[in-house]
Design an enzyme around this catalytic site. Structure first.
Site, PDB file in Angstrom:
ATOM      1  N   CYS A   1       0.822  -1.216   0.000  1.00 52.66           N
ATOM      2  CA  CYS A   1       0.000   0.000   0.000  1.00 52.66           C
ATOM      3  C   CYS A   1       0.848   1.255   0.000  1.00 52.66           C
ATOM      4  O   CYS A   1       0.351   2.342  -0.304  1.00 52.66           O
ATOM      5  CB  CYS A   1      -0.904   0.031   1.223  1.00 52.66           C
ATOM      6  SG  CYS A   1      -1.790  -1.502   1.468  1.00 52.66           S
TER       7      CYS A   1
ATOM      8  N   ARG B   1      15.223 -14.851  13.341  1.00 54.00           N
ATOM      9  CA  ARG B   1      14.127 -15.348  14.173  1.00 54.00           C
ATOM     10  C   ARG B   1      13.803 -16.803  13.833  1.00 54.00           C
ATOM     11  O   ARG B   1      12.757 -17.325  14.212  1.00 54.00           O
ATOM     12  CB  ARG B   1      12.894 -14.479  13.965  1.00 54.00           C
ATOM     13  CG  ARG B   1      13.182 -13.017  14.297  1.00 54.00           C
ATOM     14  CD  ARG B   1      12.032 -12.122  13.906  1.00 54.00           C
ATOM     15  NE  ARG B   1      10.869 -12.349  14.742  1.00 54.00           N
ATOM     16  CZ  ARG B   1       9.671 -11.856  14.494  1.00 54.00           C
ATOM     17  NH1 ARG B   1       9.475 -11.130  13.415  1.00 54.00           N
ATOM     18  NH2 ARG B   1       8.664 -12.091  15.296  1.00 54.00           N
TER      19      ARG B   1
ATOM     20  N   ASP C   1      -4.704 -11.947   0.053  1.00 56.73           N
ATOM     21  CA  ASP C   1      -5.490 -11.572  -1.132  1.00 56.73           C
ATOM     22  C   ASP C   1      -5.974 -12.771  -1.942  1.00 56.73           C
ATOM     23  O   ASP C   1      -6.856 -12.641  -2.785  1.00 56.73           O
ATOM     24  CB  ASP C   1      -4.657 -10.677  -2.059  1.00 56.73           C
ATOM     25  CG  ASP C   1      -4.267  -9.358  -1.414  1.00 56.73           C
ATOM     26  OD1 ASP C   1      -4.732  -9.080  -0.284  1.00 56.73           O
ATOM     27  OD2 ASP C   1      -3.508  -8.603  -2.036  1.00 56.73           O
TER      28      ASP C   1
END
Lengths: 458, 458
Positions: free
Chosen positions: B46, B73, B287
């Site tokens: 975005c 991680r 999406d």
């Protein structure tokens, strides 16, 4: 023959009631007269600090409608008229004409009590000296601004760190005065929890306010009829101007004297959801009433223009033959001091304890926009939620531009008795100029939901 | 032995899932590998228009976490790896290394499908010429900005007036290009109703956009391998740069080929509320999935980072041994074009009709602050409510600074199935710098409630 509606008090509540009633019932059916002891009706009391500070140049801008506007709509307004007695049995009121001192007796079929609130004013010797201002009415605001222009005071002391005190403090800072705030509590804005209030204190100090917290005012020093200093339990603060911001209480004496019920806790006139008192055809609305707090389930009195407007509208619709109710409040409020935005809704920790809730709290610090998008600001949201159920009980926000209005989302969630679990998944809007990908409200709910999950697991 | 989790697609949904799963299960218990065919993971799609427009200087700012961050991680990320087949029976995927073309077979215990969306791209001859951009990935954004810097085009045509088209159109205006918009519908932003979309059109024209509405693109003119013009059913629009903003569809082909259910209406992968597909240990998010619309009660696919994030989180919590659900959407969205803010939630008129609701609409024009307080702006709110019950079905806002984020209050109200009657009395915040005494949302609800009352009475 037309019924007669008398309105006591010509501000938000009373005039909203009158307007709504008139919309629904013409002059041939309903005669409307409003008595206002002051010189103005239908003005925005909340705008007064901005007039004092010079953000708004002309006080007329605060006036939504003049007596002449009302007259044109078939509502008679009598300024300078104080209602001094309500006789419920005879269905009439006694009215004092403040200019001239003539007394009138006026009968009514319907009566709206919209007498507002009165500021607390401790019985300090010297409290009537020049330079001391409580700011409740537009008349008070006009006098204060005139005094500022005329005497050009340099040092002001604001007593009390609530909304009114802070907003007027800001106004005086904007006009270049040195402003000291004296507050009994450990931080300003005691409707916030101490941890959030401390953020407000820091912001105020940064803007040049001198804060004297955990100090109690014991009196005033005066000379030649003017205030010279505010004396606390620790020092004397020189001042040419003193603002009393100690809060207000419902102006319910007139109703009480007439035999209407007044809440022992709230001090406000008791009504039902339609804003009816126990007396047939007698209504009350605005700062003078008590309302139901939907989270604490207790009666409270909250002086706010938005409630007064809604309640007045409810009264007017009901008098007009419609059906409307005022469902209560949840303690939502917002303010700004300099560029710090402050908002709260629901219960704070003290209130949650008093209401017997077993709650936990959670804080988040986030941004008003996506981290990478320019112009965003930091905000802190604190939420209170019920242990076990996760029901959202309250929220507080301290931040800058774009922070505070998010409280309305939290208010709507509390209004609907949402849990933090449910709130974290609400479909809220996202685009980089408007919020991070998780809006701060969602993050606040999510963090609280995580804490809830951990507590359930442990 | 550790279970093995494979993630297909390294953006919001996939990487949120991986992160949440890792938080709850250590590397000794869960081995995590993410395949991403592009060159970046975990970035804000975005934010791309703002990078293109120069609001954000460095594309790195859009990247939340690098592959290295994930590696630290305990999450392995393989860039340039495209998963080309899922074999559910054998519980393995076939992966193409885009550099070198080597093929790998990788087994899984748990699989997260986060393949995102693909832009619509009509089969126009010349659509592969230089100067034509669909902007879906960060790679697309980088290429577009490079082209702008390198070729300094002067005239751009944006095809399609949805969010992406408008946001990129704004970006190009900010860089000084002449921008034409071609849209088949009578107004841009067809997720708004025509009356609200017209306000957007007016605002765009004011900002110098040339709008060609109710025109259909029939093809492209090219020369020397570069685009020269966009040809509509009415004219040829010269352009050195063309943006395809025709919307996206779920990238669900891989899942469909594997035998997973894909919604016939939405085109998205079918999951339950926990984001599980029908195949054991196979999850989908972002999406590429279909979700439940809480107002229309129909499956829809909506490409939005905020949903992808939440869904990914839900998947990760569930894989991690927790319990989480994604309850669906209500179609909330927000954007800004130049200084016009645009927001919507719930159903628009077309959608309300399609869903079989008997509805009415109501509009209000109000201000973001008290009328007398400086800096306020006008906004228009349109609401749709169900006839009879008054249930709020949808809302749209067009305004300026401070207008659009009010949509979240309306979204929270719709989420809780509130009626306009109930909404008008919610305790929302009020102070002159933040809203009129009735917030525009309350006025919108009140006007709709009045209309409802009149319809009931008649």
């Amino acid at each position: 023959m037309a019924e007669r509606l008398l309105v006591i008090g010509g501000d938000a509540a009373g005039m909203s009631a009158a307007s709504q009633a008139r919309r629904r019932r013409g002059p041939e059916d309903l005669n409307i007269v409003a008595f206002e002891k002051g010189r103005h009706v239908s003005y925005s009391a909340c705008g007064i600090p901005y007039y004092v500070g010079g953000v708004i140049e002309d006080a007329d801008e605060l006036i939504a409608r003049t007596p002449e506007d009302f007259r044109k709509r078939g509502i008679e307004v009598r300024l300078g008229h104080e209602v001094v007695e309500i006789d419920l049995a005879a269905r009439r009121v006694r009215v004092l004409e403040l200019d001239g001192g003539r007394e009138l007796i006026e009968g009514f079929d319907q009566l709206v009590i919209g007498t507002g609130a009165v500021p607390y004013c401790p019985p300090w010797p010297g409290a009537d000296a020049e330079g001391i201002f409580g700011v409740q009415t537009l008349g008070d605001g006009l006098r204060l601004r005139r005094a500022l222009d005329q005497f050009q005071p340099r040092r002001a002391v604001v007593i009390g760190g609530g909304y009114i005190g802070l907003e007027l403090g800001e106004a005086l800072r904007m006009r270049g005065l040195e402003v000291s705030l004296v507050e009994r509590a450990p931080q300003p804005m005691s409707t916030l929890d101490p941890d959030m209030g401390e953020m407000v204190a820091d912001a105020m100090r940064e803007k040049g306010f001198a804060l004297y917290l955990e100090e109690t005012v014991e009196g005033l020093e005066t000379g030649d009829g003017r205030v010279r200093a505010v004396v606390t339990d620790r020092r004397a603060l020189p001042a040419e101007l003193v603002i009393l911001g100690l809060g207000v209480r419902p102006n319910s004496g007139l109703a009480r004297a007439a035999g209407l019920a007044v809440g022992p806790e709230s001090g406000g006139i008791v009504t039902d959801l339609r804003m009816r008192t126990a007396a047939e055809g007698v209504w009350a609305a605005g700062d003078c009433v008590q309302v139901f707090h939907q989270v604490s389930r207790r009666p409270v009195s909250i002086a706010l223009g938005t409630h007064a407007n809604k309640q007045g509208r409810v009264v007017g619709i009901n008098i007009g033959g419609g059906y409307a109710t005022f469902p209560g409040v949840i303690g939502t409020a917002v303010t700004r001091i300099c560029d710090t935005e402050i908002a709260r809704t629901g219960l704070n920790e003290r209130e949650a304890r008093a209401a017997g809730f077993d709650y936990f709290t959670s804080h988040v610090r986030s941004t008003t926009r996506a981290g990478y998008y320019p112009g965003g600001t930091y905000l802190t949201i604190k939420v209170l939620a019920e242990r076990g159920s996760g029901r959202l009980l309250g929220a507080q926000i301290v931040g800058r531009e774009g922070a505070a209005k998010r409280i309305d989302v939290l208010a709507t969630a509390i209004w609907n008795r949402m849990s933090v679990d449910a709130l974290q998944m609400v479909d809220m809007s996202y685009a980089p100029p408007f919020s991070p990908v998780w809006d701060p409200v969602l993050i606040a709910a999510r963090k609280a939901a995580e804490k809830l999950g951990e507590e359930r697991a442990s």
